[in-house]
Design a protein around this motif. Structure first.
Motif, PDB file in Angstrom:
ATOM      1  N   ASP A  14       8.920  -3.333  -3.347  1.00 31.82           N
ATOM      2  CA  ASP A  14       7.483  -4.229  -4.097  1.00 31.82           C
ATOM      3  C   ASP A  14       6.587  -4.508  -3.008  1.00 31.82           C
ATOM      4  O   ASP A  14       7.002  -4.494  -2.214  1.00 31.82           O
ATOM      5  N   HIS A  19      -4.910   1.716  -3.739  1.00 32.50           N
ATOM      6  CA  HIS A  19      -5.165   2.410  -4.442  1.00 32.50           C
ATOM      7  C   HIS A  19      -6.366   3.265  -4.065  1.00 32.50           C
ATOM      8  O   HIS A  19      -7.325   2.775  -4.153  1.00 32.50           O
ATOM      9  N   VAL A  33      -2.694  -3.469  -4.478  1.00 34.27           N
ATOM     10  CA  VAL A  33      -2.629  -3.190  -5.890  1.00 34.27           C
ATOM     11  C   VAL A  33      -1.135  -3.230  -5.663  1.00 34.27           C
ATOM     12  O   VAL A  33      -0.337  -2.547  -5.373  1.00 34.27           O
ATOM     13  N   ALA A  35       3.079  -1.987  -6.382  1.00 28.54           N
ATOM     14  CA  ALA A  35       3.227  -0.228  -6.270  1.00 28.54           C
ATOM     15  C   ALA A  35       4.673  -0.763  -5.811  1.00 28.54           C
ATOM     16  O   ALA A  35       5.196  -1.269  -4.879  1.00 28.54           O
ATOM     17  N   THR A  44       5.257   6.634  -4.442  1.00 29.64           N
ATOM     18  CA  THR A  44       4.296   5.665  -4.401  1.00 29.64           C
ATOM     19  C   THR A  44       4.273   5.417  -6.223  1.00 29.64           C
ATOM     20  O   THR A  44       4.277   6.264  -7.097  1.00 29.64           O
ATOM     21  N   LEU A  46       3.635   3.153  -9.349  1.00 34.10           N
ATOM     22  CA  LEU A  46       2.165   2.264  -9.968  1.00 34.10           C
ATOM     23  C   LEU A  46       2.810   2.006 -11.353  1.00 34.10           C
ATOM     24  O   LEU A  46       3.242   2.787 -12.336  1.00 34.10           O
ATOM     25  N   THR A  50      -0.478  -1.806 -14.331  1.00 32.19           N
ATOM     26  CA  THR A  50      -1.106  -1.351 -13.770  1.00 32.19           C
ATOM     27  C   THR A  50      -2.470  -0.341 -14.070  1.00 32.19           C
ATOM     28  O   THR A  50      -3.358  -0.551 -13.660  1.00 32.19           O
ATOM     29  N   LEU A  51      -1.868   0.863 -13.796  1.00 28.64           N
ATOM     30  CA  LEU A  51      -2.864   1.989 -14.518  1.00 28.64           C
ATOM     31  C   LEU A  51      -3.828   1.577 -15.539  1.00 28.64           C
ATOM     32  O   LEU A  51      -4.632   1.862 -15.249  1.00 28.64           O
ATOM     33  N   ILE A  54      -6.449  -0.930 -13.935  1.00 26.56           N
ATOM     34  CA  ILE A  54      -7.332  -0.197 -12.607  1.00 26.56           C
ATOM     35  C   ILE A  54      -7.674   0.672 -13.477  1.00 26.56           C
ATOM     36  O   ILE A  54      -9.484   1.175 -12.733  1.00 26.56           O
TER      37      ILE A  54
END
Ligand SMILES: [Zn+2]
Length: 63
Positions: A14, A19, A33, A35, A44, A46, A50-51, A54
């Motif tokens: 972690d 990003h 971020v 990840a 990586t 995500l 999280t996406l 973003i």
């Protein structure tokens, strides 16, 4: 969690990354971020949440 990259014996850690997102009108960077990053090959991952965050940031950010 074990790395999913074919042939890589590494484990994901972690981390907080910067990003990079390439868009038609330029490149955006988002700091801190969360990840999962493989310590061996650098792969990586995500989280889907999280996406989503973003995507929201990119929508609201003035260009
Ligand atoms: Zn790996």
């Amino acid at each position: 969690m074990k790395c999913t990259f074919p042939g890589c014996p590494g484990e994901y850690e972690d981390k907080f990354i910067t990003h990079k997102i390439e868009q038609p009108d330029g490149v955006a960077y988002i700091d801190n971020v969360p990840a999962k990053v493989c310590g061996l090959c650098g792969d990586t991952i995500l989280a889907s949440e999280t996406l989503k965050v973003i995507e929201e940031i990119l929508k609201t950010e003035p260009t």
